[in-house]
Scaffold this motif. Structure first.
Motif, PDB file in Angstrom:
ATOM      1  N   TYR A  61       2.158   1.724  -3.609  1.00 25.76           N
ATOM      2  CA  TYR A  61       1.106   2.234  -4.494  1.00 25.76           C
ATOM      3  C   TYR A  61       0.716   3.662  -4.117  1.00 25.76           C
ATOM      4  O   TYR A  61       0.390   4.484  -4.993  1.00 25.76           O
ATOM      5  N   ARG A  62       0.760   3.985  -2.833  1.00 26.74           N
ATOM      6  CA  ARG A  62       0.448   5.352  -2.419  1.00 26.74           C
ATOM      7  C   ARG A  62       1.470   6.324  -3.002  1.00 26.74           C
ATOM      8  O   ARG A  62       1.111   7.392  -3.518  1.00 26.74           O
ATOM      9  N   LYS A  96       0.833  -1.209   0.000  1.00 25.83           N
ATOM     10  CA  LYS A  96       0.000   0.000   0.000  1.00 25.83           C
ATOM     11  C   LYS A  96       0.864   1.255   0.000  1.00 25.83           C
ATOM     12  O   LYS A  96       0.530   2.259  -0.635  1.00 25.83           O
ATOM     13  N   ARG A 113      -6.727  13.156 -17.095  1.00 27.02           N
ATOM     14  CA  ARG A 113      -6.137  11.822 -17.210  1.00 27.02           C
ATOM     15  C   ARG A 113      -6.982  10.978 -18.154  1.00 27.02           C
ATOM     16  O   ARG A 113      -8.218  10.945 -18.060  1.00 27.02           O
ATOM     17  N   ILE A 123       3.196   5.978  -5.693  1.00 24.12           N
ATOM     18  CA  ILE A 123       2.970   6.076  -7.139  1.00 24.12           C
ATOM     19  C   ILE A 123       1.789   7.000  -7.441  1.00 24.12           C
ATOM     20  O   ILE A 123       1.883   7.897  -8.291  1.00 24.12           O
ATOM     21  N   HIS A 124       0.683   6.817  -6.725  1.00 21.63           N
ATOM     22  CA  HIS A 124      -0.529   7.577  -7.028  1.00 21.63           C
ATOM     23  C   HIS A 124      -0.475   9.006  -6.498  1.00 21.63           C
ATOM     24  O   HIS A 124      -1.159   9.894  -7.035  1.00 21.63           O
ATOM     25  N   GLU A 125       0.320   9.266  -5.469  1.00 20.84           N
ATOM     26  CA  GLU A 125       0.376  10.601  -4.879  1.00 20.84           C
ATOM     27  C   GLU A 125       1.612  11.393  -5.301  1.00 20.84           C
ATOM     28  O   GLU A 125       1.807  12.525  -4.856  1.00 20.84           O
ATOM     29  N   ARG A 126       2.438  10.805  -6.165  1.00 18.63           N
ATOM     30  CA  ARG A 126       3.582  11.547  -6.695  1.00 18.63           C
ATOM     31  C   ARG A 126       3.070  12.717  -7.518  1.00 18.63           C
ATOM     32  O   ARG A 126       2.131  12.580  -8.279  1.00 18.63           O
ATOM     33  N   ARG A 127       3.672  13.881  -7.330  1.00 16.18           N
ATOM     34  CA  ARG A 127       3.247  15.070  -8.062  1.00 16.18           C
ATOM     35  C   ARG A 127       4.457  15.796  -8.633  1.00 16.18           C
ATOM     36  O   ARG A 127       5.558  15.746  -8.068  1.00 16.18           O
ATOM     37  N   ASP A 153      -4.175  17.060  -4.565  1.00 19.21           N
ATOM     38  CA  ASP A 153      -4.912  15.807  -4.713  1.00 19.21           C
ATOM     39  C   ASP A 153      -4.991  15.352  -6.167  1.00 19.21           C
ATOM     40  O   ASP A 153      -5.349  14.206  -6.445  1.00 19.21           O
ATOM     41  N   GLN A 154      -4.640  16.228  -7.098  1.00 17.43           N
ATOM     42  CA  GLN A 154      -4.574  15.896  -8.523  1.00 17.43           C
ATOM     43  C   GLN A 154      -3.294  16.513  -9.086  1.00 17.43           C
ATOM     44  O   GLN A 154      -2.778  17.493  -8.536  1.00 17.43           O
TER      45      GLN A 154
END
Length: 240
Positions: free
Chosen positions: A24-25, A21, A212, A27-31, A200-201
């Motif tokens: 994956y966090r 987790k 996206r 990866i998804h929260e990289r900005r 958040d995006q």
């Protein structure tokens, strides 16, 4: 139990649910951070960990083509900012009307706002004339260096550090500014620092530049444009 056997078993086991987790966090929260940098310095041990993560990226023929230039000099960063500003004016000419206005409103770099910059380079001569695995696709040295960038970026997110890639730069001028040898390519110029928030995006999505794309539009089966034959996988992808 033999310690070496125990170590091998540990390295072979899957990640725990908590570890997975966390990955994956990241990866998804990289900005790609441009506007939220704080002036707080990055501790040397933290920066060393990030560089170590980058250095553990895979590379074609294990050539490890990357070098890391840590830049805290205001003079050097001001010179890089000047390159950006010139190239950004040229880039703005690609857009007309409202799109031009929107482009000019975007914050596309944090060169001076971030406490430190980093240039990750690719030494295209490292490993000699014939690097294993690079005979057919010469650019695999550049691809390998991109993997080092991604390793660095994900590790930075896990440490609560923002990273912004400044791509609007003349690479020849940047190479000259950083005194790079001719065979060394300045692949990624990054701004680093702690941030006030991680959005958040992605910022360009949040500001309406692009959205996206649906993953379901991008996955093909066996050849381009063909549907997946694995129906369970197709259903999971469409669920998002």
């Amino acid at each position: 139990m033999n310690k070496n056997k125990s170590d091998a078993t540990d390295h072979n086991r899957p990640f725990s649910d908590k570890e997975a987790k966390g990955l994956y966090r990241a990866i998804h929260e990289r900005r790609d951070v441009r506007s939220q940098f704080l002036p707080d310095p990055i501790p040397p041990d933290v920066l060393a960990r990030l560089l170590g993560a980058a250095h553990h990226a895979p590379s074609v023929g294990f050539m490890q083509p990357w070098d890391f230039i840590v830049i805290d000099s205001t003079d050097v960063r001001q010179a890089v900012l000047s390159i950006f500003e010139k190239e950004n004016r040229k880039a703005a000419e690609n857009y007309q009307g409202d799109r031009n206005t929107q482009y000019k409103s975007l914050k596309l770099q944090g060169i001076l706002e971030s406490p430190v910059n980093l240039c990750i380079t690719c030494d295209r001569s490292r490993g000699g004339t014939h690097v294993l695995g690079r005979n057919s696709i010469v650019e695999t040295d550049l691809f390998s260096t991109c993997l080092a960038v991604q390793n660095f970026w994900l590790a930075a997110r896990a440490e609560g550090i923002g990273v912004g890639w400044v791509s609007i730069l003349d690479q020849d001028e940047l190479a000259s500014t950083l005194n790079l040898p001719e065979h060394v390519y300045p692949l990624a110029y990054l701004c680093l620092g702690y941030v006030s928030e991680f959005l958040d995006q992605p910022e360009l999505e949040k500001k309406g530049w692009r959205s996206r794309l649906p993953l379901s539009d991008l996955v093909h089966g066996n050849s381009w444009g063909e549907p997946l034959t694995e129906q369970a996988l197709d259903a999971q992808i469409r669920k998002g």
